[in-house]
Structure formats: structure tokens, C-alpha cells
Design an enzyme around this catalytic site. Structure first.
Site, mmCIF file in Angstrom:
data_model
loop_
_atom_site.group_PDB
_atom_site.id
_atom_site.type_symbol
_atom_site.label_atom_id
_atom_site.label_comp_id
_atom_site.label_asym_id
_atom_site.label_seq_id
_atom_site.Cartn_x
_atom_site.Cartn_y
_atom_site.Cartn_z
ATOM 1 N N GLY A 79 -2.696 1.206 0.590
ATOM 2 C CA GLY A 79 -3.043 0.295 1.675
ATOM 3 C C GLY A 79 -2.182 0.625 2.877
ATOM 4 N N TYR A 149 5.069 5.315 -2.268
ATOM 5 C CA TYR A 149 3.792 5.983 -1.939
ATOM 6 C C TYR A 149 3.982 7.454 -1.546
ATOM 7 C CZ TYR A 149 -0.593 6.740 0.678
ATOM 8 O OH TYR A 149 -1.781 7.230 1.170
ATOM 9 N N GLU A 191 -5.204 -3.502 4.662
ATOM 10 C CA GLU A 191 -5.740 -2.878 5.875
ATOM 11 C C GLU A 191 -4.651 -2.160 6.672
ATOM 12 O OE1 GLU A 191 -5.557 -5.983 5.077
ATOM 13 O OE2 GLU A 191 -4.814 -7.231 6.689
HETATM 14 P P1 NAD Z 1 -9.264 3.154 -0.237
HETATM 15 O O1 NAD Z 1 -8.270 2.218 -0.813
HETATM 16 O O2 NAD Z 1 -10.347 2.599 0.604
HETATM 17 O O3 NAD Z 1 -9.911 4.044 -1.391
HETATM 18 C C1 NAD Z 1 -9.230 4.408 -2.563
HETATM 19 C C2 NAD Z 1 -10.116 4.042 -3.732
HETATM 20 O O4 NAD Z 1 -9.477 4.448 -4.935
HETATM 21 C C3 NAD Z 1 -10.356 2.540 -3.839
HETATM 22 O O5 NAD Z 1 -11.731 2.228 -3.764
HETATM 23 C C4 NAD Z 1 -9.767 2.173 -5.184
HETATM 24 O O6 NAD Z 1 -10.493 1.177 -5.871
HETATM 25 C C5 NAD Z 1 -9.837 3.504 -5.913
HETATM 26 N N1 NAD Z 1 -8.921 3.523 -7.044
HETATM 27 C C6 NAD Z 1 -7.636 3.059 -7.064
HETATM 28 N N2 NAD Z 1 -7.144 3.172 -8.306
HETATM 29 C C7 NAD Z 1 -8.134 3.716 -9.072
HETATM 30 C C8 NAD Z 1 -8.226 4.055 -10.428
HETATM 31 N N3 NAD Z 1 -7.209 3.839 -11.290
HETATM 32 N N4 NAD Z 1 -9.382 4.571 -10.895
HETATM 33 C C9 NAD Z 1 -10.434 4.772 -10.055
HETATM 34 N N5 NAD Z 1 -10.406 4.459 -8.754
HETATM 35 C C10 NAD Z 1 -9.256 3.941 -8.259
HETATM 36 O O7 NAD Z 1 -8.421 4.249 0.579
HETATM 37 P P2 NAD Z 1 -8.908 5.420 1.546
HETATM 38 O O8 NAD Z 1 -8.463 5.067 2.890
HETATM 39 O O9 NAD Z 1 -10.345 5.726 1.304
HETATM 40 O O10 NAD Z 1 -7.989 6.611 1.012
HETATM 41 C C11 NAD Z 1 -8.482 7.659 0.184
HETATM 42 C C12 NAD Z 1 -7.343 8.626 -0.129
HETATM 43 O O11 NAD Z 1 -6.787 9.127 1.093
HETATM 44 C C13 NAD Z 1 -6.175 7.999 -0.896
HETATM 45 O O12 NAD Z 1 -5.619 8.940 -1.765
HETATM 46 C C14 NAD Z 1 -5.164 7.704 0.196
HETATM 47 O O13 NAD Z 1 -3.848 7.656 -0.287
HETATM 48 C C15 NAD Z 1 -5.393 8.899 1.114
HETATM 49 N N6 NAD Z 1 -4.941 8.624 2.502
HETATM 50 C C16 NAD Z 1 -5.636 7.752 3.268
HETATM 51 C C17 NAD Z 1 -5.211 7.501 4.576
HETATM 52 C C18 NAD Z 1 -5.947 6.551 5.483
HETATM 53 O O14 NAD Z 1 -5.521 6.384 6.636
HETATM 54 N N7 NAD Z 1 -7.017 5.910 5.057
HETATM 55 C C19 NAD Z 1 -4.071 8.151 5.075
HETATM 56 C C20 NAD Z 1 -3.378 9.017 4.235
HETATM 57 C C21 NAD Z 1 -3.844 9.271 2.962
#
Ligand code: NAD
Length: 325
Positions: A79, A149, A191
Site C-alpha cells: 500500500g 517493504y 492508497e
Molecule cells: P495492488 O495492491 O493493487 O495489487 C497487488 C495485488 O496482489 C492485490 O490485488 C492483492 O490482493 C494481491 N495479493 C496480495 N497477496 C496475495 C497473495 N498471497 N496471493 C495472491 N494475491 C495476493 O498493488 P499494485 O499497485 O497493483 O502493485 C502491483 C505490484 O507492483 C506490487 O508488487 C507492488 O509492490 C509493485 N509496486 C507498485 C507500485 C505502485 O505505485 N502501485 C510502486 C512500486 C511497486
């Protein structure tokens, strides 16, 4: 024949957009997996094999990887700052997802594996100045990433690297810098800043309470990448034979949080009184993406300026918040 594409974390923000893009490109054999109940997925497509599984479990990863030639790992318990500063153990447990997925990928003979890393891997002492020019890939070491994280992301990056070196599994890693856009989290505590600011400005408009709470002093700087640019970048990185190392995927358009609020106020046509919550989680003072490497190797640069992307994001959050009203 291995034809399947597995998207892990498909019920989330980036995973949902990725599945949409794979369908647009004509892929027909897609498996979408997430731990969330289907009703909570941001986007869900009937033409795809949708599974609700906990990917921290090894057998769930094995089931998910069966018949796959490509895996995108976007699943993580994550998050915005408010979540990651207060849930370090939960964030670190995502190591189980990537570890078991890599093991399952190897066993299933997967050809390409994508791992979503983060700018949170960068060393804290390189991010003390709001006037930061940009973080280069080498700035992750000597390591002192975001506690919890960021350590998990850095460890998982190295796990990918060693699966490549020792087991010849082709892995690709992008370090995302804040991604934003429609169909993502905008309330509930997970968020991130762009969605949170849109929600707060909309709440102020709808309630007539023309105040906004800002975490920190608002001078901290970040860059934000629109989701469509992110999805294009993932595709380029995964299919490149030149990018065999973790690479930045982010915008280099740096703004302070105060400037981000200015943009959203302007979109909403409102001016709010700002209340600064100095003891709230605010993260590092300055973070920006340095994009020389990705420009040179892949010719990638974000297309959409922040203002345009925020207009789209604001419009979607407004529609969600006023649905049925
Ligand atoms: P998000 O939280 O919307 O999506 C991650 C999904 O993973 C969620 O739907 C969650 O339910 C699922 N999940 C969590 N644990 C799980 C499990 N045990 N089994 C199956 N599913 C599981 O986040 P996002 O923004 O779509 O991020 C996607 C990836 O990108 C993540 O690895 C995040 O760390 C990385 N990331 C995102 C951002 C950003 O700004 N959004 C920045 C840096 C890295």
C-alpha cells in the site's frame, strides 16, 4: 505446449490493467490469480481463467504456474506509506509469494518471469534532499532500503537474479516509481498519494468542508507514472534481451506533494485550506526516477504528463465516489 500467461496479483491495480492489455493484444490463454474475492478485483474479465488463490502457498503457485510460458508477478501485500510503515511484517511476508512462484516457474519450465520491484529498494541516505535529481539503478547499494517493504523487494530482486544465474530461468525486474491511474485503491488505508489527494479534494467538494490534511510538510518530492506508461514499460522490459538487471520504470517529472495538491485543486476548480500533519508517515524527503538507462536501452519514456494523468484519475475517483448518488 506451454501457451499460458500467468498474471499474479491480477485483482490489483497494475495486474488488472495488465490483463486488459494482454487481452487487447489478442492473447487468449491467460490465467489471472489473486487472493481477493472476485467481487473485490478492480478489473475481472470473463474470457480469462480467474482463480482466487493465496500465492504465499507453494501448491497454489504450482497450480498457477502449470502450463505457463510467462509469469508476471504483481502480487504483494502492499500500500502507500501509511500501510507500509505500519505493516512491515506483512510486507516482508510477500517474500513467500515471489519465492514460491520462482520455484514453481522453474519446475514448470517457464520461459520468462517478470518481477515488480520498487523504488523503495533505494538507499535512504540517497533520498534525504527534496531537490534530488534522480535515483540511478546503482543507488540501491550499499543497501539501506525502506524498512520492511523495501528489504523484501531487494531480497526478491536478488532471488530472481540467482534463479537466472543458477537455474537459467529468464527473469526481468522493473523498479516501479509510484504508479497511478483509474481502477486502483483510493481509500481504506492502502492508497498512495495521487489517489489519496483526489479523494480528499473530492470529499472537501462534496461535504463543503474546504480543508485538506497533508501528510508531512508537503515539501517532500516524488514522481508519478501513469498506468498506461507502466504497462508499456513492463512489456518492453520483459521481452528485452538487453535489460538483464533491475531497471527504473518511472516518471522523472518531479513534484512536491504541495504541487500535487495544486494540480488536483486546479482540476477540481477549488482552493482548500491546508492542514499539515507532521507526525504522519511521509516517507523519504525526495525521490525521483533517473531514466538514462531505460531511454538508452529501450527507448522508453513516459508519454503522459502528470496533469493529464491526474485529470483521468480524478474523473474515475469522482465517478466511483458519486456512484448511485
Ligand atoms: P495492488 O495492491 O493493487 O495489487 C497487488 C495485488 O496482489 C492485490 O490485488 C492483492 O490482493 C494481491 N495479493 C496480495 N497477496 C496475495 C497473495 N498471497 N496471493 C495472491 N494475491 C495476493 O498493488 P499494485 O499497485 O497493483 O502493485 C502491483 C505490484 O507492483 C506490487 O508488487 C507492488 O509492490 C509493485 N509496486 C507498485 C507500485 C505502485 O505505485 N502501485 C510502486 C512500486 C511497486
Amino acid at each position: 505446449m506451454k501457451n499460458k500467461i500467468l498474471v499474479a496479483g491480477a485483482g490489483g491495480f497494475i495486474g488488472g490493467h495488465l490483463v486488459a492489455e494482454l487481452i487487447r493484444k489478442g492473447h487468449t490463454d491467460i490465467r489471472a490469480v489473486d487472493i481477493k474475492p472476485f467481487g473485490d478485483w478492480y478489473q475481472k474479465f470473463p474470457q480469462v481463467e480467474n482463480l482466487q488463490l493465496d500465492l504465499q502457498l507453494k501448491d497454489a503457485c504450482e497450480k498457477s504456474a502449470r502450463g505457463a510460458h510467462t509469469i508476471y508477478n504483481l502480487a504483494a501485500d502492499m500500500g502507500g506509506m501509511g500501510f507500509i510503515e505500519n505493516n512491515k511484517a506483512l510486507c516482508m511476508l510477500s517474500v513467500l509469494i515471489n519465492t514460491h512462484l520462482l520455484m514453481a516457474a522453474r519446475a514448470a519450465g517457464v520461459q520468462r518471469f517478470f518481477y515488480a520491484s520498487s523504488a523503495c529498494v533505494y538507499a535512504g541516505d540517497k533520498q534525504t534532499d527534496p531537490n534530488i535529481t534522480g535515483l540511478r539503478e546503482a543507488d540501491a547499494y550499499p543497501a539501506m532500503p525502506e524498512d520492511g517493504y523495501g528489504w523484501e523487494k531487494l531480497f526478491s530482486e536478488r532471488m530472481c537474479r540467482h534463479f537466472t544465474e543458477d537455474f537459467k530461468l529468464t527473469t526481468r525486474i522493473a523498479r516501479f516509481h509510484n504508479v497511478y491511474g483509474p481502477n486502483g485503491t483510493y481509500d481504506g488505508g492502502r492508497e498512495k498519494a495521487p489517489a489519496a489527494v483526489c479523494r480528499k479534494v473530492i470529499e472537501a467538494k462534496l461535504t463543503g468542508n474546504h480543508e485538506i490534511e497533508i501528510w508531512g510538510d508537503g515539501h517532500q518530492t516524488r514522481s508519478f507514472m501513469y498506468i498506461d506508461d507502466c504497462i508499456k514499460g513492463i512489456d518492453l522490459i520483459l521481452h528485452s534481451d538487453k535489460v538483464t538487471f533491475p531497471i527504473n520504470l518511472g516518471s522523472s517529472e518531479k513534484v512536491s506533494i504541495n504541487q500535487l495538491v495544486d494540480i488536483v485543486e486546479d482540476i477540481a476548480g477549488i482552493k482548500l485550506k491546508r492542514r499539515y500533519k507532521l507526525d504522519a508517515p511521509k516517507g523519504v524527503n525526495g525521490r525521483n526516477s533517473e531514466n538514462s538507462l531505460i531511454k538508452k536501452t529501450l527507448g522508453w519514456e513516459p508519454d503522459l504528463p502528470l496533469r493529464k494523468g491526474m485529470e483521468k484519475t480524478y474523473a474515475w475517483i469522482l465517478a466511483e465516489m458519486t456512484k448511485g448518488k
